[in-house]
Design a protein around this motif. Structure first.
Motif, PDB file in Angstrom:
ATOM      1  N   GLN A  76       0.791  -1.281  -0.055  1.00 36.63           N
ATOM      2  CA  GLN A  76      -0.207   0.041  -0.193  1.00 36.63           C
ATOM      3  C   GLN A  76       0.875   1.282  -0.085  1.00 36.63           C
ATOM      4  O   GLN A  76       1.851   1.109   0.481  1.00 36.63           O
ATOM      5  CB  GLN A  76      -0.809  -0.200   1.165  1.00 36.63           C
ATOM      6  N   ALA A  77       0.457   2.294  -0.660  1.00 37.96           N
ATOM      7  CA  ALA A  77       1.235   3.634  -0.694  1.00 37.96           C
ATOM      8  C   ALA A  77       0.543   4.270   0.433  1.00 37.96           C
ATOM      9  O   ALA A  77      -0.434   4.795   0.725  1.00 37.96           O
ATOM     10  CB  ALA A  77       1.125   4.066  -2.124  1.00 37.96           C
ATOM     11  N   HIS A  78       1.591   4.981   1.235  1.00 33.43           N
ATOM     12  CA  HIS A  78       1.261   6.056   2.365  1.00 33.43           C
ATOM     13  C   HIS A  78       2.056   7.347   2.301  1.00 33.43           C
ATOM     14  O   HIS A  78       3.202   7.151   1.969  1.00 33.43           O
ATOM     15  CB  HIS A  78       1.440   5.203   3.498  1.00 33.43           C
ATOM     16  N   VAL A  79       1.534   8.278   2.598  1.00 34.70           N
ATOM     17  CA  VAL A  79       2.314   9.535   2.638  1.00 34.70           C
ATOM     18  C   VAL A  79       2.926   9.380   4.175  1.00 34.70           C
ATOM     19  O   VAL A  79       2.273   8.983   5.104  1.00 34.70           O
ATOM     20  CB  VAL A  79       1.465  10.939   2.655  1.00 34.70           C
ATOM     21  N   GLY A  80       4.287   9.568   4.391  1.00 36.22           N
ATOM     22  CA  GLY A  80       4.967   9.431   5.452  1.00 36.22           C
ATOM     23  C   GLY A  80       4.190  10.168   6.678  1.00 36.22           C
ATOM     24  O   GLY A  80       4.086  11.519   6.541  1.00 36.22           O
ATOM     25  N   GLY A  81       4.146   9.710   7.787  1.00 34.36           N
ATOM     26  CA  GLY A  81       3.343  10.248   8.901  1.00 34.36           C
ATOM     27  C   GLY A  81       1.787  10.540   9.013  1.00 34.36           C
ATOM     28  O   GLY A  81       1.279  11.083   9.733  1.00 34.36           O
ATOM     29  N   GLU A  82       1.227  10.166   7.816  1.00 35.05           N
ATOM     30  CA  GLU A  82      -0.280  10.470   7.491  1.00 35.05           C
ATOM     31  C   GLU A  82      -1.120   9.609   8.456  1.00 35.05           C
ATOM     32  O   GLU A  82      -2.350   9.975   8.806  1.00 35.05           O
ATOM     33  CB  GLU A  82      -0.656  10.418   6.048  1.00 35.05           C
ATOM     34  N   LYS A  83      -0.831   8.291   8.655  1.00 32.93           N
ATOM     35  CA  LYS A  83      -1.586   7.511   9.301  1.00 32.93           C
ATOM     36  C   LYS A  83      -0.891   6.640  10.555  1.00 32.93           C
ATOM     37  O   LYS A  83       0.363   6.687  10.320  1.00 32.93           O
ATOM     38  CB  LYS A  83      -1.964   6.258   8.364  1.00 32.93           C
ATOM     39  N   ALA A 127       0.578  -5.571  33.055  1.00 35.94           N
ATOM     40  CA  ALA A 127       0.632  -4.345  32.123  1.00 35.94           C
ATOM     41  C   ALA A 127       0.117  -4.920  30.646  1.00 35.94           C
ATOM     42  O   ALA A 127       0.276  -6.202  30.449  1.00 35.94           O
ATOM     43  CB  ALA A 127       2.095  -4.239  31.872  1.00 35.94           C
ATOM     44  N   GLU A 128      -0.656  -4.046  29.934  1.00 37.33           N
ATOM     45  CA  GLU A 128      -1.045  -4.532  28.664  1.00 37.33           C
ATOM     46  C   GLU A 128       0.012  -4.039  27.541  1.00 37.33           C
ATOM     47  O   GLU A 128       0.593  -3.226  27.635  1.00 37.33           O
ATOM     48  CB  GLU A 128      -2.551  -3.790  28.489  1.00 37.33           C
ATOM     49  N   ILE A 129      -0.079  -4.951  26.534  1.00 40.42           N
ATOM     50  CA  ILE A 129       1.055  -4.580  25.457  1.00 40.42           C
ATOM     51  C   ILE A 129      -0.047  -3.890  24.440  1.00 40.42           C
ATOM     52  O   ILE A 129      -0.656  -4.325  23.813  1.00 40.42           O
ATOM     53  CB  ILE A 129       1.441  -6.084  24.775  1.00 40.42           C
ATOM     54  N   PHE A 130       0.792  -3.028  24.067  1.00 40.09           N
ATOM     55  CA  PHE A 130       0.300  -1.774  22.898  1.00 40.09           C
ATOM     56  C   PHE A 130       1.647  -1.320  22.236  1.00 40.09           C
ATOM     57  O   PHE A 130       2.396  -1.012  22.451  1.00 40.09           O
ATOM     58  CB  PHE A 130      -0.362  -0.821  23.895  1.00 40.09           C
ATOM     59  N   VAL A 131       1.107  -1.649  20.883  1.00 39.45           N
ATOM     60  CA  VAL A 131       2.063  -1.318  19.937  1.00 39.45           C
ATOM     61  C   VAL A 131       1.643  -0.117  18.941  1.00 39.45           C
ATOM     62  O   VAL A 131       0.252  -0.345  18.336  1.00 39.45           O
ATOM     63  CB  VAL A 131       2.791  -2.197  19.090  1.00 39.45           C
ATOM     64  N   ALA A 132       2.282   0.802  18.361  1.00 41.08           N
ATOM     65  CA  ALA A 132       1.731   1.858  17.425  1.00 41.08           C
ATOM     66  C   ALA A 132       2.844   1.996  16.619  1.00 41.08           C
ATOM     67  O   ALA A 132       3.995   2.346  17.084  1.00 41.08           O
ATOM     68  CB  ALA A 132       1.251   3.072  18.064  1.00 41.08           C
ATOM     69  N   THR A 133       2.721   2.542  15.503  1.00 39.29           N
ATOM     70  CA  THR A 133       3.604   2.820  14.442  1.00 39.29           C
ATOM     71  C   THR A 133       3.122   3.997  13.249  1.00 39.29           C
ATOM     72  O   THR A 133       2.018   3.696  13.254  1.00 39.29           O
ATOM     73  CB  THR A 133       4.332   1.878  13.754  1.00 39.29           C
ATOM     74  N   LEU A 134       3.956   4.928  13.184  1.00 36.00           N
ATOM     75  CA  LEU A 134       3.649   5.780  12.071  1.00 36.00           C
ATOM     76  C   LEU A 134       4.089   5.175  10.704  1.00 36.00           C
ATOM     77  O   LEU A 134       5.215   4.607  10.676  1.00 36.00           O
ATOM     78  CB  LEU A 134       4.290   7.064  12.060  1.00 36.00           C
ATOM     79  N   VAL A 135       3.195   4.928   9.619  1.00 38.22           N
ATOM     80  CA  VAL A 135       3.600   4.620   8.326  1.00 38.22           C
ATOM     81  C   VAL A 135       4.134   5.288   7.323  1.00 38.22           C
ATOM     82  O   VAL A 135       4.194   6.658   7.578  1.00 38.22           O
ATOM     83  CB  VAL A 135       2.352   4.057   7.723  1.00 38.22           C
ATOM     84  N   ALA A 136       4.941   4.739   6.397  1.00 41.22           N
ATOM     85  CA  ALA A 136       5.577   5.485   5.388  1.00 41.22           C
ATOM     86  C   ALA A 136       5.788   4.718   4.411  1.00 41.22           C
ATOM     87  O   ALA A 136       6.073   3.146   4.262  1.00 41.22           O
ATOM     88  CB  ALA A 136       6.942   6.140   5.932  1.00 41.22           C
ATOM     89  N   SER A 137       5.945   4.984   2.942  1.00 40.90           N
ATOM     90  CA  SER A 137       6.106   4.177   2.126  1.00 40.90           C
ATOM     91  C   SER A 137       7.799   3.777   1.777  1.00 40.90           C
ATOM     92  O   SER A 137       8.250   5.009   1.989  1.00 40.90           O
ATOM     93  CB  SER A 137       5.564   4.633   0.547  1.00 40.90           C
ATOM     94  N   ASN A 138       8.050   2.806   1.463  1.00 39.16           N
ATOM     95  CA  ASN A 138       9.849   2.496   1.185  1.00 39.16           C
ATOM     96  C   ASN A 138      10.469   3.058   2.168  1.00 39.16           C
ATOM     97  O   ASN A 138      11.692   3.237   2.325  1.00 39.16           O
ATOM     98  CB  ASN A 138       9.761   3.361  -0.026  1.00 39.16           C
TER      99      ASN A 138
END
Length: 52
Positions: free
Chosen positions: A11-18, A41-52
């Motif tokens: 999928q194509a994403h603009v960096g930091g958009e989602k 403690a609960e396990i929670f993971v988040a990441t900002l997406v970017a193409s390539n």
């Protein structure tokens, strides 16, 4: 002869958009070294997406 299927979910994403986030649902024990108290403690993971 068997054919081979290669799967991809590119999928194509603009960096930091989602932001993609996930929660494991299970907890891990965390022990306080001073008191010995065990907390969950609960396990929670988040990441900002970017193409390539």
């Amino acid at each position: 002869m068997r054919s081979r299927v290669v799967g991809s979910m590119g999928q194509a994403h603009v960096g930091g958009e989602k932001l993609f986030a996930a929660q494991a649902g299970q907890t891990v024990p965390v022990i306080d070294p001073l008191t010995g108290e065990i907390s969950a403690a609960e396990i929670f993971v988040a990441t900002l997406v970017a193409s390539n």
